[in-house]
Design an enzyme around this catalytic site. Structure first.
Site, short mmCIF file in Angstrom:
data_model
loop_
_atom_site.label_atom_id
_atom_site.label_comp_id
_atom_site.label_asym_id
_atom_site.label_seq_id
_atom_site.Cartn_x
_atom_site.Cartn_y
_atom_site.Cartn_z
N GLY A 25 50.96 93.09 74.40
CA GLY A 25 52.05 93.83 73.76
C GLY A 25 53.32 93.01 73.81
O GLY A 25 53.51 92.19 74.71
N GLN A 58 62.22 91.27 73.42
CA GLN A 58 61.80 90.13 74.26
C GLN A 58 62.00 88.78 73.58
O GLN A 58 62.01 87.75 74.24
CB GLN A 58 60.33 90.28 74.66
CG GLN A 58 60.08 91.46 75.57
CD GLN A 58 58.61 91.67 75.84
OE1 GLN A 58 57.93 92.34 75.09
NE2 GLN A 58 58.09 91.06 76.90
N CYS A 118 54.16 91.68 82.28
CA CYS A 118 55.08 91.60 81.14
C CYS A 118 55.30 90.12 80.84
O CYS A 118 55.50 89.34 81.77
CB CYS A 118 56.40 92.28 81.49
SG CYS A 118 57.62 92.24 80.16
N HIS A 173 55.26 101.07 77.71
CA HIS A 173 55.89 99.86 78.25
C HIS A 173 56.74 99.18 77.16
O HIS A 173 57.89 98.79 77.42
CB HIS A 173 54.78 98.92 78.77
CG HIS A 173 55.23 97.58 79.21
ND1 HIS A 173 55.09 97.13 80.51
CD2 HIS A 173 55.80 96.54 78.54
CE1 HIS A 173 55.56 95.90 80.62
NE2 HIS A 173 56.00 95.52 79.43
N GLU A 174 56.18 99.07 75.95
CA GLU A 174 56.91 98.38 74.87
C GLU A 174 58.08 99.22 74.37
O GLU A 174 59.15 98.68 74.04
CB GLU A 174 55.96 98.01 73.73
CG GLU A 174 54.78 97.12 74.11
CD GLU A 174 55.16 95.87 74.89
OE1 GLU A 174 56.28 95.36 74.70
OE2 GLU A 174 54.34 95.42 75.71
N HIS A 232 61.07 98.64 76.46
CA HIS A 232 61.83 97.42 76.13
C HIS A 232 62.94 97.71 75.12
O HIS A 232 64.04 97.16 75.21
CB HIS A 232 60.91 96.34 75.55
CG HIS A 232 60.17 95.53 76.57
ND1 HIS A 232 60.81 94.74 77.50
CD2 HIS A 232 58.85 95.36 76.80
CE1 HIS A 232 59.90 94.12 78.26
NE2 HIS A 232 58.70 94.49 77.86
#
Ligand code: QAP
Ligand code: CO
Length: 167
Positions: A46, A51, A91, A133-134, A137
């Site tokens: 992912g 990022q 990550c 999780h994404e 971000h």
């Protein structure tokens, strides 16, 4: 297609809150292609635009071992959370560290696809965890934020030292 450089914790740019995508155009489709190329090359399961220092609400995911289940989400919103699962999370922005995190085991996510068309996806297990999780971000949140300050501090120190060696 291009591989993009990935920001690493504790880079403050990872704390930026991403803006909604207003128009799904070729620029956004190119971003999605570049995110997939960067994620598969890493390799990862992912990646969020945050990022790669692009602060727009776009994430890509593929949790399949064969790399044949790509999912792109534009302006994702999680509209249901159910159950509980603990997963060892990593990550690409926190290289070399995996720690257990508890999240919902079943979710519903609503988003736009690469043609700008709205869709709804019900996900469970690793896919559900990865979507959460994404999406974090895009809010400037990292999985290390769920760890104890002691663990987070140790990871920060080790990564900062590594980054000094590489610079
Ligand atoms: C998020 O993370 C995730 O430390 C995606 O040295 C990960 O793709 C959600 C990676 C696990 C749930 C479970 C990490 C690659 C990739 C590293 C990733 C590394 C090399 C992480
Ligand atoms: Co991540």
């Amino acid at each position: 297609m291009a591989r993009l450089p990935i920001l690493e914790f504790p880079d403050p740019r990872l704390r930026t809150k991403a803006q909604p995508v207003a128009v799904v155009d070729d620029r956004i489709r190119r971003l999605i292609d570049d995110l997939f190329e960067t994620m598969y090359a890493a390799p990862g399961i992912g990646l969020a635009a945050t990022q790669v220092n692009v602060h727009e609400r776009v994430i890509v995911i593929d949790v399949s071992p064969e790399h044949d289940a790509p999912h792109a989400f534009i302006n994702p919103t999680i509209t249901r959370l159910d159950g509980l699962i603990e997963t060892d999370e990593g990550c690409l922005s926190v290289p070399g560290f995996y720690e257990p995190v508890r999240r919902a085991d079943e979710i519903r996510v609503e988003a736009l696809d690469r043609d700008g068309k709205p869709f709804v996806l019900d996900a469970e297990g690793l896919l559900a965890v990865c979507i959460q999780h994404e999406c974090d971000h895009l809010e400037g949140k990292l999985f290390v934020d769920y760890l104890t300050p002691l663990k987070r501090g140790r990871i920060r120190q080790k990564l900062t030292k590594q980054q000094r060696i590489r610079a």
